[in-house]
Design a protein around this motif. Structure first.
Motif, PDB file in Angstrom:
ATOM      1  N   LYS A   1       7.777  -4.303   2.672  1.00 16.60           N
ATOM      2  CA  LYS A   1       6.603  -3.828   3.408  1.00 16.60           C
ATOM      3  C   LYS A   1       5.344  -3.807   2.543  1.00 16.60           C
ATOM      4  CE  LYS A   1       8.109  -2.845   7.584  1.00 16.60           C
ATOM      5  NZ  LYS A   1       7.487  -3.366   8.804  1.00 16.60           N
TER       6      LYS A   1
ATOM      7  N   PRO B   1       4.298   0.601   9.844  1.00 19.28           N
ATOM      8  CA  PRO B   1       3.427  -0.577   9.745  1.00 19.28           C
ATOM      9  C   PRO B   1       3.282  -1.046   8.305  1.00 19.28           C
ATOM     10  CG  PRO B   1       2.387   1.173  11.046  1.00 19.28           C
ATOM     11  CD  PRO B   1       3.596   1.768  10.386  1.00 19.28           C
ATOM     12  N   GLU B   2       3.271  -2.342   8.131  1.00 21.73           N
ATOM     13  CA  GLU B   2       3.190  -2.928   6.793  1.00 21.73           C
ATOM     14  C   GLU B   2       1.897  -2.528   6.091  1.00 21.73           C
ATOM     15  OE1 GLU B   2       3.212  -7.430   4.931  1.00 21.73           O
ATOM     16  OE2 GLU B   2       4.414  -6.977   6.701  1.00 21.73           O
TER      17      GLU B   2
END
Length: 377
Positions: A258, A216-217
């Motif tokens: 990211k 997840p970013e």
């Protein structure tokens, strides 16, 4: 099951897009590496590294930066320089500068990251290498000016047709045509060098794909957005991790996209290729405890300081790194990138599969011999 298939397709596409972006530039890097190998003589590499606490270290860093050797491949090269008269500081400078950069990794840095990182990365490698080398020559116990007395290997690099010892230098330089030398350079760049990094290059692309699709970013932005703690965390990850300079670049690009700060990514690009558990143990065996501490300490301190400086540079220029990552790849037409990717993928698969096939067929022969059976291999 459908969701897993969707993730797999996204992952495959992410890996392929990264590979397509980097392929033309890494092919250019292999070409340049081959030319350097053929046209830069061993005497040039060794003659400047024996004398001077500072001068020899700077020469070693300059020589090491364009050479495409990984952290394990550079160890025997550094040991050879040491045997040929290079002082310990020069050998250490070469040991750090060489795996942190290379013409192939710089080409990929330009393709996947941005011009700022492309310029800053070799400068950072150079500063780290000379810091470690000078520290060793002044703080270590082993410095001394040494004449280069060990015979230099002057064997012909084109086809090994002579050892260079009983061949006049003028004749030695001219007994192969330019075409023959260029062909030998191509074989070396797209053969031996590619074989050395093929597996690690594909692993680097695979890890970049995982970062792009799975992580997840917000997770990376939370912990690696910048600051000293981000640099130290990347240092802990990078030091024991075995990866070459070229293979580390797509991972760094995926991290920046990211939300990881460019400085933290730089720490990974410097510490990852220059160190790993195997290299550290070899360095300890070659140079012992004090030199190993200087080696690791210089990499750690310089990586963190230079990472912080790079973050400040992006802030000063008011450029978000994630916005320009990969922008250089857009310069080339897409058809050229695809062609280079297919060409490079074919070479990588050949590099990985041919040794496996040879081992397999060799085992088959051995099996037939042991059982005295007739076969038509």
């Amino acid at each position: 099951m459908e969701q897993i298939l969707t993730y797999f397709v996204q992952y495959a596409l992410a890996c392929w897009e990264t590979f397509v972006e980097m392929a033309p530039y890494i092919c250019l890097g292999f070409l340049t590496a081959g030319i350097l190998h053929i046209f830069v003589t061993p005497h040039t590499i060794t003659r400047y590294l024996g004398k001077g606490r500072i001068k020899s270290v700077i020469y070693a860093a300059f020589i090491g930066i364009p050479l495409p050797l990984c952290s394990c491949g550079v160890v025997p090269a550094a040991a050879g320089l040491k045997k040929q008269g290079a002082n310990t500081g020069a050998a250490m400078s070469f040991l750090i500068a060489t795996p942190e950069t290379g013409v192939d990794s710089l080409a990929v840095t330009y393709a996947l990251l941005d011009p700022i990182m492309t310029i800053f990365r070799p400068i950072a490698a150079f500063l780290t290498a000379i810091t470690a080398g000078i520290a060793e020559n002044f703080l270590g116990r082993s410095y001394q000016d040494l004449p280069i007395e060990t015979p230099i290997d002057r064997t012909c690099k084109v086809d090994g047709c002579c050892n260079g010892e009983n061949c006049e230098p003028e004749v030695h330089r001219r007994h192969h045509t330019l075409g023959e030398k260029l062909y030998a350079g191509l074989r070396y760049g797209f053969g031996e060098i590619l074989d050395d990094i093929a597996k690690w290059l594909l692993i680097g692309v695979a890890i970049a794909g995982v970062i792009t699709v799975v992580i997840p970013e917000n997770l990376l932005k939370t912990y690696l957005y910048g600051g000293v703690h981000s640099m130290l965390l990347m240092l802990v990850i990078g030091i024991p991790f075995y990866i070459c300079a070229t293979a580390s670049t797509p991972i760094a690009a995926a991290l920046i996209l990211k939300g990881v700060s460019p400085g933290a990514a730089l720490v990974f690009l410097l510490a990852g290729p220059a160190t790993n558990a195997a290299t550290i143990s070899v360095v300890y065996g070659m140079f012992r405890q004090r030199t190993t501490a200087i080696y690791l300490g210089s990499i750690a301190i310089c990586s963190v300081l230079l990472g912080l400086l790079l973050d400040r540079l992006y802030i000063w220029l008011n450029i978000p790194a994630s916005a320009i990552v990969g922008s250089a790849a857009e310069i080339l037409p897409y058809w050229l990138s695809i062609t280079a990717a297919i060409f490079l993928l074919g070479l990588l698969l050949k590099s990985l599969l041919v040794p496996w096939y040879r081992r397999y067929t060799h085992q088959d022969h051995k099996h037939c011999d042991e059982h005295s059976c007739s076969c038509s291999h």
